[in-house]
Scaffold this motif. Sequence first.
Motif, PDB file in Angstrom:
ATOM      1  N   ARG A  10       0.676  -1.294   0.051  1.00  0.00           N
ATOM      2  CA  ARG A  10       0.208   0.011   0.015  1.00  0.00           C
ATOM      3  C   ARG A  10       0.701   1.319   0.165  1.00  0.00           C
ATOM      4  O   ARG A  10       0.692   2.241  -0.823  1.00  0.00           O
ATOM      5  N   PRO A  11       1.886   1.384   0.812  1.00  0.00           N
ATOM      6  CA  PRO A  11       2.723   2.533   0.874  1.00  0.00           C
ATOM      7  C   PRO A  11       3.272   2.793  -0.610  1.00  0.00           C
ATOM      8  O   PRO A  11       3.423   3.776  -1.004  1.00  0.00           O
ATOM      9  N   CYS A  12       3.790   1.786  -1.275  1.00  0.00           N
ATOM     10  CA  CYS A  12       4.375   1.687  -2.676  1.00  0.00           C
ATOM     11  C   CYS A  12       3.486   2.188  -3.734  1.00  0.00           C
ATOM     12  O   CYS A  12       3.760   3.186  -4.485  1.00  0.00           O
ATOM     13  N   LEU A  13       2.036   1.860  -3.543  1.00  0.00           N
ATOM     14  CA  LEU A  13       0.989   2.336  -4.413  1.00  0.00           C
ATOM     15  C   LEU A  13       0.882   3.837  -4.428  1.00  0.00           C
ATOM     16  O   LEU A  13       0.631   4.604  -5.003  1.00  0.00           O
ATOM     17  N   ALA A  14       1.315   4.572  -3.338  1.00  0.00           N
ATOM     18  CA  ALA A  14       0.815   5.655  -2.954  1.00  0.00           C
ATOM     19  C   ALA A  14       2.254   6.674  -3.310  1.00  0.00           C
ATOM     20  O   ALA A  14       2.015   7.829  -3.389  1.00  0.00           O
ATOM     21  N   LEU A  15       3.383   5.982  -3.702  1.00  0.00           N
ATOM     22  CA  LEU A  15       4.486   6.917  -3.893  1.00  0.00           C
ATOM     23  C   LEU A  15       4.332   7.306  -5.521  1.00  0.00           C
ATOM     24  O   LEU A  15       3.687   6.849  -6.091  1.00  0.00           O
TER      25      LEU A  15
END
Lengths: 259, 478
Positions: free
Chosen positions: B322-327
């Motif tokens: 999820r954090p990667c998707l928001a990058l």
Amino acid sequence: MTRSVPAVDVESAARLVAHGMRPKALPARDPGYADLVRRYREDDAFADTVQRVASGLGLVVLAVGPASGLVLAAVEDSAFEIRMDEYARRTVLANRQADKVMHGLAHLAVAALAFPRADDLADDTYVGRVSVDQVDGAVREACRALSERVAGTAEADPVSDAPQLEEVWRAWSRRPEATATKDGRAGEATTRGIVGKALRFLAEQGFLVPVGPDGVYRTTPRYQVQVRELAAQRTFDELLALGVLPAAGPDSLAGVAGV
Amino acid sequence: MQTGVPRAGDGGLARRLKALACTAPLHDLDARKSRLDWVDAERYQMAEIGLQAIDEVTLAMDFDHGAAQPDVVRRLLPFIGAHAPDAPVEEHERVGRWVIENLINVGSLDRGFAVDYGSVTADGRYVRRRFDFKLLVELAGPDGEVYLRTSDEAINVLVGALDTDVESAQVAAEVKLENLISRGLLGDARLAAEQARYRTVQYAEALRQKLDATRRDVRSVDWLAAVPALLDEALTHIEGRYRAETAILDHIATARDEATEPSRRRQAAELVGVVRDCIQRHTQLQTRLQEAGAVFRAEQDRQQFAGRPRRAAIDVFGQLLRPCLALHVATAVEPTAAFFRAGAGVRVPSVPSLGGLVETLLAPPSDRDPLGEAVPVPELAPAAPDPFGAERWGRVDAALPAAGKAVRLSTLLAQARAADPDLPRLVALRVLHAVGSAVTTARTQGDAELLLAVDDGTVLRDAEYGGADLLVGTAEVL
């Protein structure tokens, strides 16, 4: 401290490392391999020799167990390392960066769906199941949740002249999930195509095993070790360095809902 | 107040621009049709066909499926055919496929459309943003087939209710419908009824997405507040719709019975059909709504929650994916690549032998003609025809002994010579071939019979051939 190792032990150690390089070899199917694994676990001097042989080759021993066998990982810039450039070779140059990210993300998503909870990753007996449908669907759902967060604000659409500043979720949800091709296969540049490639690749690497005819794969102990001991940790560190995650141990976050 | 100065937060402008953008692909169809070299495209109104195609796909969308592209083309055929009745059906089909492919935007990587628009930030800066949208979306069905669904944008373009909230649009359509009926504008009433149906389809789509997500991971969907709210909203909506539509049905039935004009009667009758379909859709949605809770409980049981982790491990989905998707894409390159490098395992590099490598490197580069080597003209020689022909083969087959009997080669040769002077040669060759026939081969091939020739020491006395006078027999393979 110096101590001499019999040459025959070095040979055995190298043989164990060679077994570890064969992704589909399992101690359960090869008594010779099983003997070496047992010896590694019982004989510290032998274990040390194996680790040194591996390290000399540019490899790290992640785990040695009767179920997983010898799990190796390549150190950076080692000859055994698989580079993203080689993996995602057939991408359009103009879209290179986004494509690489999507291929990497597909691998991350496969691991996330194979081990949906932190406990699953920690539990040695856990066997996960993944399919293209499940992985792409879950990533899309996560993308949708992120898009809802900005819906209605000025940030709802990306800035048009800076594609590198576009968020990953936008790139994923914009890409079609499937395209009808003339020969009836899923298009390669679609998200399902990208996830399917990741699953097939992991199966070739002995990390997943296809079960049933519907494109469902189950995880192998090797995969669990690889994700738990190395991949997840490295990515966690990368994200930590980017300041994306709060600088606390993974344990303190595990129980927090929504993290 | 000064006009002409861009103001921050003026969402209306952006909304209208986006709405306008959704219609652009339809206009493009007509703008680009003159470039088609396989058809006299002037006769076809492509934008009309495009709208009709979106219509067909939307109506074919139910809870689980969309429309297969060939089906949509087939349903479009009468409409396309009306534009150019004298053109062949193949051309109509091709036009239909061309329109659908353009609405998908097949040529582009993302299979969608994008348009730039400007917005003003809080600090007064003008920022250009990109609005991505799709009209027809290809999805993979459970059977692996690719089918079409219409996007929300397309539904909005189609029904003309741009940038409106689902709920309020529903109410408006309803009020409009009742007004139209009371004023006798049945053609418009039909349109309004169809609009109401599209809204129900949108509700169903929202619910389907939530349930799909629940099946994957119960925790990804907010079953505490968001989903119950959606279910409540949808149920209230269905309740209201059901009451309204039953009332409308009564109204139209009256209008139909009282109408004297035949076209009015027909319109009213058609409208009855549309409203009945609406009611059916609502009932379908209601069934799904009632089952939704059960799906959640079943999935919660299935994806059971275990106790605390036995050892510290990372939650890959929540802490990494999820954090990667928001990058941003550029920032995400490193973490995703790191996961790939660490998670892909090792590869065994293929190393050529040193000797071979040196030789390969030392070999002078061969000059290559860019056109490649000259293609040699093949020398063609007349093929020799089968010297015996099918008829002679047949005669030899007949002359060979039946199963269980044995005949001397000399007898066979004499019989053959009497029939045809060329026949003995074929007989001799067939018999020679039968010497030492392998039974196992015949069995694996599945042959029923096997020709056998055995030398018992008798010498062949013949004018043309010499050697042993073989005993020839046919044996059954068991």
